[in-house]
Design a protein around this motif. Structure first.
Motif, PDB file in Angstrom:
ATOM      1  N   HIS A 126      18.554  36.379  22.470  1.00  9.80           N
ATOM      2  CA  HIS A 126      17.419  35.597  21.973  1.00  9.80           C
ATOM      3  C   HIS A 126      16.186  35.966  22.792  1.00  9.80           C
ATOM      4  N   GLY A 127      15.128  36.348  22.125  1.00  7.83           N
ATOM      5  CA  GLY A 127      13.943  36.862  22.790  1.00  7.83           C
ATOM      6  C   GLY A 127      13.338  35.944  23.836  1.00  7.83           C
ATOM      7  N   ALA A 128      13.358  34.645  23.609  1.00  9.63           N
ATOM      8  CA  ALA A 128      12.738  33.710  24.553  1.00  9.63           C
ATOM      9  C   ALA A 128      13.569  33.501  25.808  1.00  9.63           C
ATOM     10  N   VAL A 129      14.859  33.781  25.745  1.00  6.47           N
ATOM     11  CA  VAL A 129      15.764  33.515  26.864  1.00  6.47           C
ATOM     12  C   VAL A 129      15.633  34.620  27.905  1.00  6.47           C
ATOM     13  N   ARG A 130      15.296  34.237  29.125  1.00  2.64           N
ATOM     14  CA  ARG A 130      15.128  35.194  30.222  1.00  2.64           C
ATOM     15  C   ARG A 130      16.345  35.256  31.130  1.00  2.64           C
ATOM     16  N   GLU A 131      17.089  34.144  31.212  1.00  7.51           N
ATOM     17  CA  GLU A 131      18.323  34.143  31.997  1.00  7.51           C
ATOM     18  C   GLU A 131      19.313  33.171  31.377  1.00  7.51           C
ATOM     19  N   ALA A 132      20.576  33.431  31.658  1.00  8.70           N
ATOM     20  CA  ALA A 132      21.641  32.575  31.137  1.00  8.70           C
ATOM     21  C   ALA A 132      22.674  32.358  32.231  1.00  8.70           C
ATOM     22  N   GLU A 133      22.991  31.097  32.455  1.00 13.69           N
ATOM     23  CA  GLU A 133      24.095  30.738  33.340  1.00 13.69           C
ATOM     24  C   GLU A 133      25.199  30.202  32.448  1.00 13.69           C
ATOM     25  N   VAL A 134      26.363  30.786  32.566  1.00 16.12           N
ATOM     26  CA  VAL A 134      27.491  30.452  31.692  1.00 16.12           C
ATOM     27  C   VAL A 134      28.668  30.012  32.550  1.00 16.12           C
ATOM     28  N   THR A 135      29.220  28.847  32.233  1.00 15.51           N
ATOM     29  CA  THR A 135      30.458  28.391  32.853  1.00 15.51           C
ATOM     30  C   THR A 135      31.506  28.265  31.765  1.00 15.51           C
ATOM     31  N   VAL A 136      32.611  28.971  31.944  1.00 15.06           N
ATOM     32  CA  VAL A 136      33.737  28.883  31.014  1.00 15.06           C
ATOM     33  C   VAL A 136      34.844  28.098  31.701  1.00 15.06           C
ATOM     34  N   HIS A 137      35.293  27.051  31.030  1.00 20.14           N
ATOM     35  CA  HIS A 137      36.391  26.210  31.515  1.00 20.14           C
ATOM     36  C   HIS A 137      37.662  26.570  30.748  1.00 20.14           C
ATOM     37  N   LYS A 138      38.751  26.667  31.469  1.00 25.33           N
ATOM     38  CA  LYS A 138      40.059  26.924  30.857  1.00 25.33           C
ATOM     39  C   LYS A 138      41.007  25.810  31.328  1.00 25.33           C
ATOM     40  N   PRO A 139      40.887  24.616  30.723  1.00 27.64           N
ATOM     41  CA  PRO A 139      41.637  23.462  31.213  1.00 27.64           C
ATOM     42  C   PRO A 139      43.141  23.529  30.965  1.00 27.64           C
ATOM     43  N   GLN A 140      43.570  24.448  30.116  1.00 31.07           N
ATOM     44  CA  GLN A 140      45.003  24.591  29.832  1.00 31.07           C
ATOM     45  C   GLN A 140      45.550  25.901  30.397  1.00 31.07           C
ATOM     46  N   ALA A 141      44.931  26.395  31.461  1.00 31.12           N
ATOM     47  CA  ALA A 141      45.366  27.645  32.079  1.00 31.12           C
ATOM     48  C   ALA A 141      46.838  27.557  32.478  1.00 31.12           C
ATOM     49  N   PRO A 142      47.548  28.682  32.402  1.00 34.24           N
ATOM     50  CA  PRO A 142      48.981  28.681  32.737  1.00 34.24           C
ATOM     51  C   PRO A 142      49.212  28.699  34.248  1.00 34.24           C
ATOM     52  N   ILE A 143      48.994  27.542  34.853  1.00 34.81           N
ATOM     53  CA  ILE A 143      49.184  27.372  36.298  1.00 34.81           C
ATOM     54  C   ILE A 143      50.351  26.419  36.497  1.00 34.81           C
ATOM     55  N   THR A 144      51.186  26.720  37.474  1.00 37.06           N
ATOM     56  CA  THR A 144      52.425  25.951  37.643  1.00 37.06           C
ATOM     57  C   THR A 144      52.291  24.713  38.509  1.00 37.06           C
ATOM     58  N   VAL A 145      51.106  24.430  39.031  1.00 34.93           N
ATOM     59  CA  VAL A 145      50.895  23.243  39.852  1.00 34.93           C
ATOM     60  C   VAL A 145      49.879  22.342  39.151  1.00 34.93           C
ATOM     61  N   PRO A 146      49.866  21.044  39.457  1.00 35.42           N
ATOM     62  CA  PRO A 146      48.882  20.162  38.836  1.00 35.42           C
ATOM     63  C   PRO A 146      47.449  20.614  39.159  1.00 35.42           C
TER      64      PRO A 146
END
Length: 119
Positions: free
Chosen positions: A86-106
């Motif tokens: 998008h032409g007006a956007v000069r910077e973007a900060e992106v956070t991606v959450h993966k709340p169901q990641a395959p991790i074996t601990v709580p």
């Protein structure tokens, strides 16, 4: 620089390195902070002089539900690239959450945050 923030965009994606993640998919949540100068839009009251955050929200969720990748790093970069298209956007900060990641601990969440600027 001014900021427009979208928090909690949700979409099902098929990202990950495990076969189960690719076959079943899972929920991803994305937060985006767009850096831009909103003064031209404020002065003219014209949407064409800023960024349409509704369109950005749809594009971000389309990236998440689109072509699979192994890494969250890759997904975050694809989202940042789309935001910066998008032409007006000069910077973007992106956070991606993966709340169901395959991790074996709580755990509550797994995230990656990247910040990209127009070259």
């Amino acid at each position: 620089m001014d900021r427009i923030t979208l928090r909690g965009l949700r979409a099902k994606g098929f990202h990950g390195v495990l076969p189960r993640e690719r076959a079943e998919g899972q929920l991803f949540v994305v937060d985006v902070v767009l850096g831009l100068d909103t003064r031209p839009a404020a002065a003219s009251d014209d949407l064409a002089r800023t960024v349409d955050y509704g369109a950005v929200a749809e594009e971000v969720t389309a990236v998440v539900s689109g072509r699979p990748c192994d890494l969250l790093e890759t997904l975050a970069q694809r989202i940042a690239d789309q935001c910066l298209s998008h032409g007006a956007v000069r910077e973007a900060e992106v956070t991606v959450h993966k709340p169901q990641a395959p991790i074996t601990v709580p755990f509550d969440d797994v995230t990656i945050t990247i910040k990209r600027s127009r070259a």
